[in-house]
Design an enzyme around this catalytic site. Structure first.
Site, PDB file in Angstrom:
ATOM      1  N   TYR A  12     -94.029 -19.439  70.089  1.00 24.13           N
ATOM      2  CA  TYR A  12     -93.960 -19.671  68.649  1.00 24.13           C
ATOM      3  C   TYR A  12     -94.922 -20.752  68.137  1.00 24.13           C
ATOM      4  CZ  TYR A  12     -89.776 -16.842  69.201  1.00 24.13           C
ATOM      5  OH  TYR A  12     -88.921 -15.826  69.493  1.00 24.13           O
ATOM      6  N   ASN A  44     -88.849 -14.538  56.840  1.00 23.56           N
ATOM      7  CA  ASN A  44     -88.922 -14.386  58.289  1.00 23.56           C
ATOM      8  C   ASN A  44     -87.480 -14.344  58.763  1.00 23.56           C
ATOM      9  OD1 ASN A  44     -88.992 -14.610  61.025  1.00 23.56           O
ATOM     10  ND2 ASN A  44     -90.558 -16.220  61.084  1.00 23.56           N
ATOM     11  N   ASP A  92     -78.966  -5.005  53.512  1.00 21.47           N
ATOM     12  CA  ASP A  92     -78.418  -4.532  52.236  1.00 21.47           C
ATOM     13  C   ASP A  92     -78.723  -5.520  51.112  1.00 21.47           C
ATOM     14  OD1 ASP A  92     -77.486  -2.297  53.464  1.00 21.47           O
ATOM     15  OD2 ASP A  92     -75.366  -2.796  53.328  1.00 21.47           O
ATOM     16  N   HIS A 145     -93.390 -12.402  60.658  1.00 18.37           N
ATOM     17  CA  HIS A 145     -92.937 -12.868  61.965  1.00 18.37           C
ATOM     18  C   HIS A 145     -94.047 -13.676  62.614  1.00 18.37           C
ATOM     19  CE1 HIS A 145     -89.197 -10.519  62.287  1.00 18.37           C
ATOM     20  NE2 HIS A 145     -89.830  -9.629  61.561  1.00 18.37           N
ATOM     21  N   LEU A 146     -93.677 -14.714  63.303  1.00 19.03           N
ATOM     22  CA  LEU A 146     -94.651 -15.543  64.014  1.00 19.03           C
ATOM     23  C   LEU A 146     -95.270 -14.773  65.169  1.00 19.03           C
ATOM     24  CD1 LEU A 146     -92.426 -18.729  64.114  1.00 19.03           C
ATOM     25  CD2 LEU A 146     -94.441 -18.429  62.673  1.00 19.03           C
ATOM     26  N   SER A 147     -94.402 -14.172  65.998  1.00 20.31           N
ATOM     27  CA  SER A 147     -94.901 -13.428  67.160  1.00 20.31           C
ATOM     28  C   SER A 147     -95.028 -11.942  66.796  1.00 20.31           C
ATOM     29  CB  SER A 147     -93.950 -13.610  68.344  1.00 20.31           C
ATOM     30  OG  SER A 147     -92.686 -13.055  68.044  1.00 20.31           O
ATOM     31  N   ARG A 169     -86.927  -5.892  70.040  1.00 21.00           N
ATOM     32  CA  ARG A 169     -87.608  -6.577  68.935  1.00 21.00           C
ATOM     33  C   ARG A 169     -88.530  -5.636  68.167  1.00 21.00           C
ATOM     34  NH1 ARG A 169     -86.688 -12.315  69.566  1.00 21.00           N
ATOM     35  NH2 ARG A 169     -86.569 -12.830  71.761  1.00 21.00           N
TER      36      ARG A 169
END
Lengths: 145, 145, 145, 145, 145, 145, 145, 145, 145, 145, 145, 145
Positions: free
Chosen positions: C23, C74, C87, C100-102, C111
């Site tokens: 990260y 995120n 929802d 997303h960071l990764s 994932r």
């Protein structure tokens, strides 16, 4: 005097504003009022609780478990993955009726399976805010044996 | 005058005798009587039909489609594989309420999925013979808009 | 004046310390500062919110829905199972960019699927803390039509 | 004289009325007339049979097996689960052409698989009532070798 | 003048030699001749194209999209995995009829699913080289409305 | 001088004409122009390549691998099954940014999984033709470390 | 006097003619005669019933449930999807032996699972018409305790 | 001085009352007392934390991560879906022992898979409240290891 | 004189440079030379072909089918999804040996299944460039019967 | 006097030498010695058995079932497919504790499911050779009630 | 003289003691005696073999293959995973009848599939120790043609 | 001197007699002789071992691990479920070549996956008894580096 807990799960606080073509225009306050009115007509005490947090709902179930006679719960989408809530319901000790505003069998595939319904007495799904009223009636049928 | 068709699917003819620990001791005749009584109190005409055959149920749906205003159906286990019945319901043209005596989410895995419910307005499951009465109420809510 | 809500989901509070090989070493405060700076340069008001709780994030979305013009979120791992959050996003009413960071496609199998992204306008994944800046740019493109 | 059996499965009796945006406005009687006319032009005897019941269709197949030269069948949704019908077709002894009004590959996932088509010579799907005429032509090609 | 493109996908160039017990002994040239003859009898212009390469087929579809009125395509095994071809067909803009020589429902499991058929009007499968002629007839039915 | 290869996969040659409600009305030439302009402003050399053929794209990657510093690729639907392209990307040796015009998480189930993204640095999906510009920016962030 | 019901499901009426390489050349009448002879030798009353319709079989089970002591059933392919029949068997109240002519484990994958066998005492599969005689013997073993 | 954090997840606050046939009659306070006693005997500082909320548990992990030497966690049903908790555990930085009161391999299918255990050192499951004591012992082995 | 076709699929042109820790440092030219040398020693004519395109490989198979006696093919990742290539191999008419440099059973899950190997005589996988030499030997064994 | 059987399954005979980075450097003899020492300190008789053969382990369980009070078993990889061993354990008649050296939830997917653990009282996994000692303690807890 | 081998698989040595509510109280010795008696009455030689080891059972099959005329085998749970035994049975060369004491379709899901039954003539399951006697009778029917 | 262990798994003892249309007519003794001859020509010591028991094969691997330089193994059907054998191979410490007589990719679905091959250097499958000779050659290539 019969006492019933009504639990509204995540995203139900915005009823009336949220995707009205699916969920209708009735607000949560209006539903609670209708439930209280119906309860009053039966001599029931209706306690309403809403949270967007699974943990807070479990807290509420624990808090009320000794003082109520039954539960009406609309778990929202927690129905589909909230296994902690499921365990809390399994341990609740009073009859449980699960209600949904929309018909969970007629939308996305993942909505068709309710992990919470498997520990409820029954489920009522698809009749808009009136699902709650039908749930009250169902609970009365159960409590009256 | 409002007219409603009530359809009882396979194995419901032996209600009262069949696995009473699951399905209760009320007979189909008693359920039909209760539904008729309730209908009478509302000024509704209640037509009841039972068959163990998917084909005969579809025939009945075709026959009554032009003369009734709504449908209450307990498809029994046809809920889980009766795709022809599903198509007939999709074409029925009036509001449909699916009811089940037992809670389909709390038994075998295969009972959790209803292919017929996906074309109904809603589903009521798990309240024994009173599921029918709740279904009547739900249908009235729908017809009254 | 354009207002944007930035939501950081579970485990993002420990950025910089948490698994830096995945990260990175930039902290959440540094990211928020960079976003505010970028927003300032555009004349935007940037509101940042972080919580480890799905319920609290839904609360925040409800609170800000009427006062902001867009959302950068995120969701952390809630992307993969947070159907209640999904929802809430579906009902949010403003453009949503998921970041997303990764690279979620290059790690564990679970994932690779984001249930929240299915109700966002788009997704940006894999560029470390700069995913947020790219998300800001993407949101500006959307808001400028 | 060549004789061909045409079987219309569940829900085909209401063609013209049933979901016309999917199935069109041509009635079953009109289809049968068109098939008879085409058959007449070839010197063929066309026998038409419709039932909503899988069992009755199997009965009809057994009854006609020794007197016809080929079969055109629209099994409706029995295509997707009617394994008894599948076995009856496997034992039929004459060339079989399966037809569908709508394109089974372009609708719900479960319609994409036909268990009956696996014992037919071929399948024609998606051309409305003209699928039957194409099926007649295909059967003639087969019978003429 | 009506113009139709006929596309033969991978491995169809060796028809007549390739596994004749499955695909028959008719060659691709003979099929094209039969299609041209049929087209001539209707006053249609028939353009035939064959390639073993998915990319080249997409090129051809792009090239002809503005000049033809419909498409008959035998995608061969690209039916089962050629998602790029599928997208090209989805964007083609004219009616598409998918044809197969063999019955894709009666062979290996993976042949039963066609990703290209889901964007075609319909599918004709299992009648050998005559599937193409039936496809021409089906296309004419569509174009004549 | 930094050099970047931009690869447009199958069906992207018809952008602007192809399903504009999904993919927008901007053409590929316009996108390439915008990328070149942006590259020019950074002093980058932008090489653009488009093919409908997986093999030709792999050829192009091999040809340019020693002369460029990074790759922006929109694999189109090859993202979902092009394992040969995936292997070529894995061997490319420079940073890769995958871009998509539409949000692959918000369409058909099979579009949600990208086998090529698993060997890219990151993915940007859902922002129309601006996904490419964002990809350029992301690549610059990577190359600048 | 012991009374036993023997039920032959779909497609068993054509035994002897139907795919004899799988099902043998013995006819249903011959089987019934053999069963009656065996029953006579034991002082049993053997009632035979055949239908191609699931509904009719359920009707017969309901009709005979109070007058027989056990059931031998060859459900044919209803074994694999006839959940209504399964429920009827679960409610039958007497020992049930399921028999099959062919070995259901040695044919298509879908024949390997019997939903009806799960509510029978046992299953005998693969011995041709003699499966019935073995089933009679098995039932006698059960009734004699 | 060694310090250990003990985390009790959802529904563990009602131990002793909740489904005692599964979870036993020992209360959470009694477990905490036993753990403290055991810790005292080793010269350890034992910090206990319970919450029904995944978010609050992650908060607690973040708060204590720099001050403790190890973690004993009973995630309750969060074990089976709490991917955010899983990520928090992956980032915790100290040895983790997961404990369960009941044997997760001997109950419902979904309980057999623990997503949190995959980032723990080990798991102890099925020994009632004594699972915690065994977990303490295991943690001591690791820390002394 | 025995003639053998050697086909190298996608990404094999960069052998020696491509991920050498997996595929080794030997180049394709060196492999072809080694195969030619071995072929020469047996009096065989070795024809080598490489393409990154599935379609071009099928073209080559069609071109050489009548002039060679056997095939050695390394389909690269086309092994895992190239169903058109699979069909071409099924129709090839001469013995086929599939070879892989790396062990397809010891890498990603999707590499474990080869759809092309199912129509080859056998497969040799995991021995680097020597897999080709072993494949030559295997082919000689087959041709010598 | 309490007697306990300790069973070491396949591949445990080479402990200390076998993949020490996973399984550690302690040998089986050392483990048995530690277990005997611990047993001695409790006045227990510890019987140790190791075999690489599922059948021999079942033989040993049968042999000792009447003379021991409990079982500690490390089934090795038989945990994941040894259904015969599972049946033997189900019939064992005394408390069973399953132990594993490595954490079965943190390795290959197939190691996460233990078919033997479903008939044990509990499972201890991931603590190296000390898993056995913890298993002894757990068994003592069970036997002491 | 007809000779038959009877093989009892894993865990059958403890019959009578092992879970008698499922498997009954009859011992293996009693079953062997009953089989020998029945064999004697037919003039058959009955050879009985029991082992808990799959390998030993395969050894026994190899040893007896040339001297017996048929096989009755209760593979126990090897039915569900013993693929080596399956191969041995496929090569056995004489008629095989598979028997089970309990009804494999009425227990755990994994017991419903028998990989050994797919190479037997037939299967008899659910009639306790009498399944063996019925198997003897079935084998005699087969041997007598 | 180089020493190699050759292991023949279940059912290979009957080679020559067993299903010769699949496995050929060469016996195991003849294969061992050919391997010994080949080994002799290289100055290798070839040790051959055959067992029908997974446990005995693991015993043999343990026994020979310190005295041999490599392993050729035909695990038979243990390839598909023998996870204990897989673990033994993973710990073997010398190069392993897996060989199969038939092509495991061209038979039943379950034969296509080898759990043992995932810990071998490579696999050779489909060349009859010559697979062993090719395996010897492959092993020599590995040992010679």
């Amino acid at each position: 005097m019969t006492s019933v807990l009504v639990v509204h799960g995540p995203n139900l606080g915005t009823l009336g504003r949220r995707e009205p073509e699916i969920y209708g225009t009735t607000t949560l306050a209006e539903i609670d009022l209708a439930l209280t009115d119906l309860g009053d007509s039966w001599g029931w005490h209706v306690i309403s609780f809403h949270s967007n947090s699974e943990g807070a709902i479990i807290d509420a179930l624990e808090e009320h478990t000794s003082s109520v006679d039954g539960l009406i719960i609309n778990p929202g989408s927690l129905s589909h993955y909230g296994l902690s809530l499921r365990d809390a319901l399994a341990a609740f000790g009073h009859p449980i009726v699960e209600v949904h505003l929309s018909n969970i069998h007629a939308r996305e595939e993942w909505r068709r399976r309710s992990v919470t319904a498997e520990v409820a007495r029954g489920i009522i799904s698809g009749f808009g805010w009136r699902s709650y009223l039908l749930g009250m009636q169902a609970l009365r049928d159960i409590l009256q044996g």
